[in-house]
Design a protein around this motif. Structure first.
Motif, PDB file in Angstrom:
ATOM      1  N   ALA A 142       0.844  -1.202   0.000  1.00  0.00           N
ATOM      2  CA  ALA A 142       0.000   0.000   0.000  1.00  0.00           C
ATOM      3  C   ALA A 142       0.875   1.246   0.000  1.00  0.00           C
ATOM      4  CB  ALA A 142      -0.927  -0.007   1.210  1.00  0.00           C
ATOM      5  N   SER A 143       0.628   2.144  -0.955  1.00  0.00           N
ATOM      6  CA  SER A 143       1.357   3.419  -0.992  1.00  0.00           C
ATOM      7  C   SER A 143       0.504   4.473  -0.295  1.00  0.00           C
ATOM      8  CB  SER A 143       1.628   3.816  -2.439  1.00  0.00           C
ATOM      9  OG  SER A 143       0.402   4.054  -3.106  1.00  0.00           O
ATOM     10  N   SER A 144       0.961   5.717  -0.283  1.00  0.00           N
ATOM     11  CA  SER A 144       0.212   6.758   0.429  1.00  0.00           C
ATOM     12  C   SER A 144      -1.196   6.901  -0.135  1.00  0.00           C
ATOM     13  CB  SER A 144       0.961   8.089   0.360  1.00  0.00           C
ATOM     14  OG  SER A 144       1.052   8.492  -0.988  1.00  0.00           O
ATOM     15  N   ASP A 145      -1.368   6.565  -1.425  1.00  0.00           N
ATOM     16  CA  ASP A 145      -2.639   6.841  -2.086  1.00  0.00           C
ATOM     17  C   ASP A 145      -3.273   5.642  -2.788  1.00  0.00           C
ATOM     18  OD1 ASP A 145      -4.537   8.880  -2.514  1.00  0.00           O
ATOM     19  OD2 ASP A 145      -3.887   9.087  -4.604  1.00  0.00           O
ATOM     20  N   TYR A 153      -3.923  -0.538   4.165  1.00  0.00           N
ATOM     21  CA  TYR A 153      -3.102   0.489   4.810  1.00  0.00           C
ATOM     22  C   TYR A 153      -1.703  -0.090   5.025  1.00  0.00           C
ATOM     23  CZ  TYR A 153      -7.593   2.726   5.980  1.00  0.00           C
ATOM     24  OH  TYR A 153      -8.835   3.298   5.931  1.00  0.00           O
ATOM     25  N   ASN A 154      -0.692   0.768   4.921  1.00  0.00           N
ATOM     26  CA  ASN A 154       0.686   0.279   5.068  1.00  0.00           C
ATOM     27  C   ASN A 154       1.078   0.241   6.555  1.00  0.00           C
ATOM     28  OD1 ASN A 154       3.545  -0.028   5.149  1.00  0.00           O
ATOM     29  ND2 ASN A 154       3.576   0.420   2.963  1.00  0.00           N
ATOM     30  N   ASN A 155       0.871  -0.921   7.167  1.00  0.00           N
ATOM     31  CA  ASN A 155       1.058  -1.080   8.609  1.00  0.00           C
ATOM     32  C   ASN A 155       2.457  -0.700   9.089  1.00  0.00           C
ATOM     33  OD1 ASN A 155      -1.589  -2.275   8.755  1.00  0.00           O
ATOM     34  ND2 ASN A 155      -0.703  -4.184   7.996  1.00  0.00           N
ATOM     35  N   THR A 185       6.067   0.619   0.870  1.00  0.00           N
ATOM     36  CA  THR A 185       6.963   1.118   1.915  1.00  0.00           C
ATOM     37  C   THR A 185       8.130   1.889   1.287  1.00  0.00           C
ATOM     38  OG1 THR A 185       6.405  -0.912   3.102  1.00  0.00           O
ATOM     39  CG2 THR A 185       8.195   0.418   3.995  1.00  0.00           C
ATOM     40  N   GLN A 186       8.703   1.323   0.238  1.00  0.00           N
ATOM     41  CA  GLN A 186       9.817   1.994  -0.453  1.00  0.00           C
ATOM     42  C   GLN A 186       9.396   3.386  -0.921  1.00  0.00           C
ATOM     43  OE1 GLN A 186      12.453   0.051  -3.359  1.00  0.00           O
ATOM     44  NE2 GLN A 186      11.681   1.428  -4.934  1.00  0.00           N
ATOM     45  N   ASP A 187       8.225   3.448  -1.553  1.00  0.00           N
ATOM     46  CA  ASP A 187       7.723   4.700  -2.106  1.00  0.00           C
ATOM     47  C   ASP A 187       7.526   5.760  -1.017  1.00  0.00           C
ATOM     48  OD1 ASP A 187       6.730   5.841  -4.651  1.00  0.00           O
ATOM     49  OD2 ASP A 187       4.920   6.124  -3.446  1.00  0.00           O
ATOM     50  N   ILE A 188       6.960   5.341   0.104  1.00  0.00           N
ATOM     51  CA  ILE A 188       6.647   6.278   1.194  1.00  0.00           C
ATOM     52  C   ILE A 188       7.919   6.908   1.774  1.00  0.00           C
ATOM     53  CG2 ILE A 188       5.769   6.344   3.582  1.00  0.00           C
ATOM     54  CD1 ILE A 188       3.655   4.151   2.475  1.00  0.00           C
ATOM     55  N   TYR A 190      11.031   6.989   0.191  1.00  0.00           N
ATOM     56  CA  TYR A 190      12.090   7.043  -0.836  1.00  0.00           C
ATOM     57  C   TYR A 190      13.012   8.255  -0.689  1.00  0.00           C
ATOM     58  CZ  TYR A 190      14.128   5.394  -5.196  1.00  0.00           C
ATOM     59  OH  TYR A 190      14.986   4.862  -6.126  1.00  0.00           O
ATOM     60  N   GLU A 191      12.448   9.382  -0.242  1.00  0.00           N
ATOM     61  CA  GLU A 191      13.273  10.601  -0.129  1.00  0.00           C
ATOM     62  C   GLU A 191      13.572  10.942   1.323  1.00  0.00           C
ATOM     63  OE1 GLU A 191      11.993  13.830  -2.606  1.00  0.00           O
ATOM     64  OE2 GLU A 191      11.352  12.471  -4.190  1.00  0.00           O
ATOM     65  N   ASP A 192      13.570   9.916   2.170  1.00  0.00           N
ATOM     66  CA  ASP A 192      13.671  10.129   3.611  1.00  0.00           C
ATOM     67  C   ASP A 192      14.870   9.361   4.171  1.00  0.00           C
ATOM     68  OD1 ASP A 192      13.173  10.370   6.335  1.00  0.00           O
ATOM     69  OD2 ASP A 192      11.006  10.117   6.102  1.00  0.00           O
ATOM     70  N   ASP A 193      15.767  10.072   4.863  1.00  0.00           N
ATOM     71  CA  ASP A 193      16.909   9.375   5.475  1.00  0.00           C
ATOM     72  C   ASP A 193      16.622   8.976   6.926  1.00  0.00           C
ATOM     73  OD1 ASP A 193      16.902  11.866   6.592  1.00  0.00           O
ATOM     74  OD2 ASP A 193      19.025  12.291   6.236  1.00  0.00           O
ATOM     75  N   SER A 194      15.434   9.327   7.435  1.00  0.00           N
ATOM     76  CA  SER A 194      15.115   8.980   8.821  1.00  0.00           C
ATOM     77  C   SER A 194      14.483   7.587   8.930  1.00  0.00           C
ATOM     78  CB  SER A 194      14.185  10.033   9.450  1.00  0.00           C
ATOM     79  OG  SER A 194      12.888   9.959   8.888  1.00  0.00           O
ATOM     80  N   VAL A 195      14.175   6.988   7.776  1.00  0.00           N
ATOM     81  CA  VAL A 195      13.694   5.609   7.753  1.00  0.00           C
ATOM     82  C   VAL A 195      14.477   4.846   6.686  1.00  0.00           C
ATOM     83  CG1 VAL A 195      11.715   4.060   7.409  1.00  0.00           C
ATOM     84  CG2 VAL A 195      11.377   6.270   8.543  1.00  0.00           C
ATOM     85  N   LEU A 196      15.266   3.888   7.135  1.00  0.00           N
ATOM     86  CA  LEU A 196      16.047   3.040   6.220  1.00  0.00           C
ATOM     87  C   LEU A 196      15.185   1.855   5.808  1.00  0.00           C
ATOM     88  CD1 LEU A 196      18.768   1.909   4.998  1.00  0.00           C
ATOM     89  CD2 LEU A 196      19.183   0.904   7.259  1.00  0.00           C
ATOM     90  N   PHE A 197      15.078   1.612   4.503  1.00  0.00           N
ATOM     91  CA  PHE A 197      14.261   0.490   4.020  1.00  0.00           C
ATOM     92  C   PHE A 197      15.163  -0.530   3.322  1.00  0.00           C
ATOM     93  CE2 PHE A 197      11.683  -1.404   0.499  1.00  0.00           C
ATOM     94  CZ  PHE A 197      10.856  -2.183   1.296  1.00  0.00           C
ATOM     95  N   ILE A 198      15.135  -1.763   3.818  1.00  0.00           N
ATOM     96  CA  ILE A 198      15.927  -2.847   3.222  1.00  0.00           C
ATOM     97  C   ILE A 198      14.980  -3.970   2.817  1.00  0.00           C
ATOM     98  CG2 ILE A 198      17.783  -4.528   3.565  1.00  0.00           C
ATOM     99  CD1 ILE A 198      18.925  -2.783   5.749  1.00  0.00           C
ATOM    100  N   SER A 199      14.980  -4.363   1.543  1.00  0.00           N
ATOM    101  CA  SER A 199      14.085  -5.432   1.093  1.00  0.00           C
ATOM    102  C   SER A 199      14.839  -6.570   0.415  1.00  0.00           C
ATOM    103  CB  SER A 199      13.060  -4.868   0.098  1.00  0.00           C
ATOM    104  OG  SER A 199      12.250  -5.925  -0.407  1.00  0.00           O
ATOM    105  N   LEU A 200      14.541  -7.802   0.868  1.00  0.00           N
ATOM    106  CA  LEU A 200      15.001  -9.000   0.161  1.00  0.00           C
ATOM    107  C   LEU A 200      13.763  -9.600  -0.495  1.00  0.00           C
ATOM    108  CD1 LEU A 200      16.228  -9.306   3.445  1.00  0.00           C
ATOM    109  CD2 LEU A 200      17.890 -10.506   2.027  1.00  0.00           C
TER     110      LEU A 200
END
Ligand code: 6DK
Ligand code: ZN
Length: 367
Positions: A142-145, A153-155, A185-188, A190-200
Motif C-alpha cells: 500500500a502506498s500513500s494513495d 493500509y501500510n502497517n 513502503t519503499q515509495d513512502i 524514498y526521499e527520507d533518510d530517517s527511515v532506512l528500508f531494506i528489502s530482500l
C-alpha cells in the motif's frame, strides 16, 4: 526475555472472497478461498498456542489506528476511498487488493496492531522491548494513495511514523523479508533518510517493475533504500549471504533506534506465491540475527509485523521459526517438510554482489 504477542480476534473477519480465474470465453473457474484468507492467522495462532510458545509471550489486544495515525502515511483521499469501497460492499479496493464491508475497520485494527508493537518494543509495558504482531490485512504494497496486492493500509510505514511522532526517533530501520517487493513502503520513504528500508525479495516478480538494485532512494533519502532482489530458488544459504554481505553491515552503520520487520513467511519452499526455498531454520536465522542486531545497536527494540505467507500447511511451521528466533528457543517439533540445506549457488552470490555494488557508494561498511 519477555516478548509481546499482538492479535485481535476480529482479524478473521476481513473477507477477501474467492480466487476466480476468468477465461477468454467468459467462463470462470473458482479455485476457492483467496490466498490471503482468514485461515492464515488461525493456523499460526493455533501452532503458537499448542506448541507452548504463546504461553511464554505477553498477549495484548490492539485497538484501531486513529485518523491521525493513518494520515502520517496516507492521503485523505486514500482514507475516503477505503471507507467508501467498504461502505458500498465492493470487493476490489485496488489492484489485487480485496475486502468486504468490514475491511476498513479491520485494516485499522491491523495498523493498530503495528502501532501496539511499537509501544511494546519501546518498553511501554513491563520493560518488554520485542514484539510480534499477528495482523491482517498485510500492508507493504500500500502506498500513500493506493491499495494493492492484498494491502489496504501500510502497517509498517504507519508504525515507523508513529514511532517518530510519539518517541521522537530520528532513525528507524525496516527490514522486509516478504518474498514480494515492499513497493509501498519503499515509495513512502524514498526521499527520507530517517527511515532506512531494506528489502530482500524474489527478483522481477511482484510488483514486476520495482525492487531493482538501481532504486537506492532520492534527495536526502539517497542510499537509504536497499534492494536485494534474489534469484528464484534461493534458500537459507543465499539469504544468510545477503544478511552478512549487506543487511547487517548497513544496519550496523545506520545504527537504528528501532528495528521494524515486514515479516512475510512466503519465501518458504511450499508457498504457492513464490519459488524460494527458505524453511523453518532459515526464518529462525533471520529473526534471531535481527533480534541480536537490535540488542547490539538499540537496546533490543524490535517489532516483527506479519505480512504475507500463503502455504496453509507450512505457514504455522515457518512462523514457529520466526518466533523461535525472536525469543531464542527451539520447540521440540520435527518439521515433516524439511529439506536438506542447499549450497550457496553462484547466481545468488552474483545477485548479492550487484546490490552491494549499487549501495557501496553510500555506506562505508560496504567498502
Ligand atoms: N497474484 C504480499 O505477500 C502480497 O506481499 C502478495 C500479493 C501478490 C499478488 C499477485 C499474485 C496471483 C498469483 C497466482 C494466481 C493468481 C493471482 F502483502 C503481502 F501480503 F505481504 O501473485
Ligand atoms: Zn508477499
Amino acid at each position: 526475555k519477555p516478548t509481546g504477542f499482538i492479535f485481535h480476534e476480529d482479524y478473521v473477519k476481513h473477507d477477501t472472497g474467492t480466487q476466480v480465474y476468468s477465461l477468454p470465453n467468459g467462463k470462470t473457474v473458482d479455485v476457492g478461498l483467496e490466498f490471503e484468507n482468514h485461515n492464515r492467522v488461525r493456523y499460526i495462532k493455533e501452532m503458537l498456542e499448542k506448541s507452548g510458545l504463546l504461553q511464554q509471550m505477553h498477549a495484548v489486544t490492539p485497538g484501531p489506528a486513529r485518523d491521525e495515525d493513518l494520515l502520517r502515511v496516507h492521503t485523505e483521499r486514500h482514507l475516503a476511498h477505503i471507507r467508501d469501497t467498504a461502505a458500498k460492499g465492493l470487493r476490489v479496493f485496488g489492484p489485487e487488493a480485496y475486502g468486504c464491508p468490514v475491511s476498513e475497520e479491520i485494516a485499522r485494527l491491523s495498523a493498530g496492531g503495528a502501532i501496539k508493537a511499537v509501544d511494546l518494543a519501546m518498553g511501554e509495558e513491563s520493560g518488554m522491548t520485542q514484539a510480534y504482531a499477528l495482523i491482517r490485512p498485510p500492508g507493504h504494497h500500500a502506498s500513500s494513495d493506493q491499495a494493492m496486492g492484498f494491502c489496504l493500509y501500510n502497517n509498517v510505514a504507519i508504525a515507523a511514523r508513529y514511532a517518530q511522532a510519539k518517541y521522537g526517533l530520528s532513525r528507524v530501520a525496516i527490514i522486509d523479508w516478504d518474498v514480494h517487493h515492499g513497493n509501498g513502503t519503499q515509495d513512502i520513504f524514498y526521499e527520507d533518510d530517517s527511515v532506512l528500508f531494506i528489502s530482500l525479495h524474489e527478483a522481477q516478480y511482484f510488483p514486476s517493475d520495482t525492487g531493482n538494485v538501481t532504486e537506492t532512494g532520492a534527495g536526502k533519502g539517497e542510499g537509504y533504500t536497499v534492494n536485494i532482489p534474489l534469484p528464484s530458488a534461493t534458500g537459507e544459504a543465499g539469504y544468510r549471504h545477503a544478511f552478512e554481505q549487506i543487511v547487517l553491515p548497513v544496519l550496523e552503520e545506520y545504527r537504528p533506534e528501532l528495528v521494524l520487520v515486514s515479516a512475510g513467511q512466503d519465501p518458504n519452499g511450499m508457498d504457492p506465491l513464490s519459488r524460494m526455498m527458505v524453511m523453518r531454520p532459515g526464518f529462525r536465522y533471520m529473526a534471531r540475527t535481527l533480534r541480536e542486531l537490535a540488542e547490539r545497536v538499540c537496546d533490543g527494540r524490535i517489532a516483527v509485523l506479519q505480512e504475507g505467507g500463503y502455504s496453509l500447511p507450512y505457514l504455522p511451521i515457518a512462523t514457529l521459526g520466526v518466533i523461535e528466533g525472536l525469543i531464542d528457543c527451539e520447540v521440540d517439533f520435527q518439521d515433516p517438510h524439511s529439506i536438506p540445506e542447499r549450497p550457496l549457488v553462484e547466481e545468488a552470490m552474483q545477485a548479492v554482489q550487484q546490490s552491494r555494488n549499487a549501495l557501496a557508494p553510500y555506506w562505508n561498511y560496504l567498502q
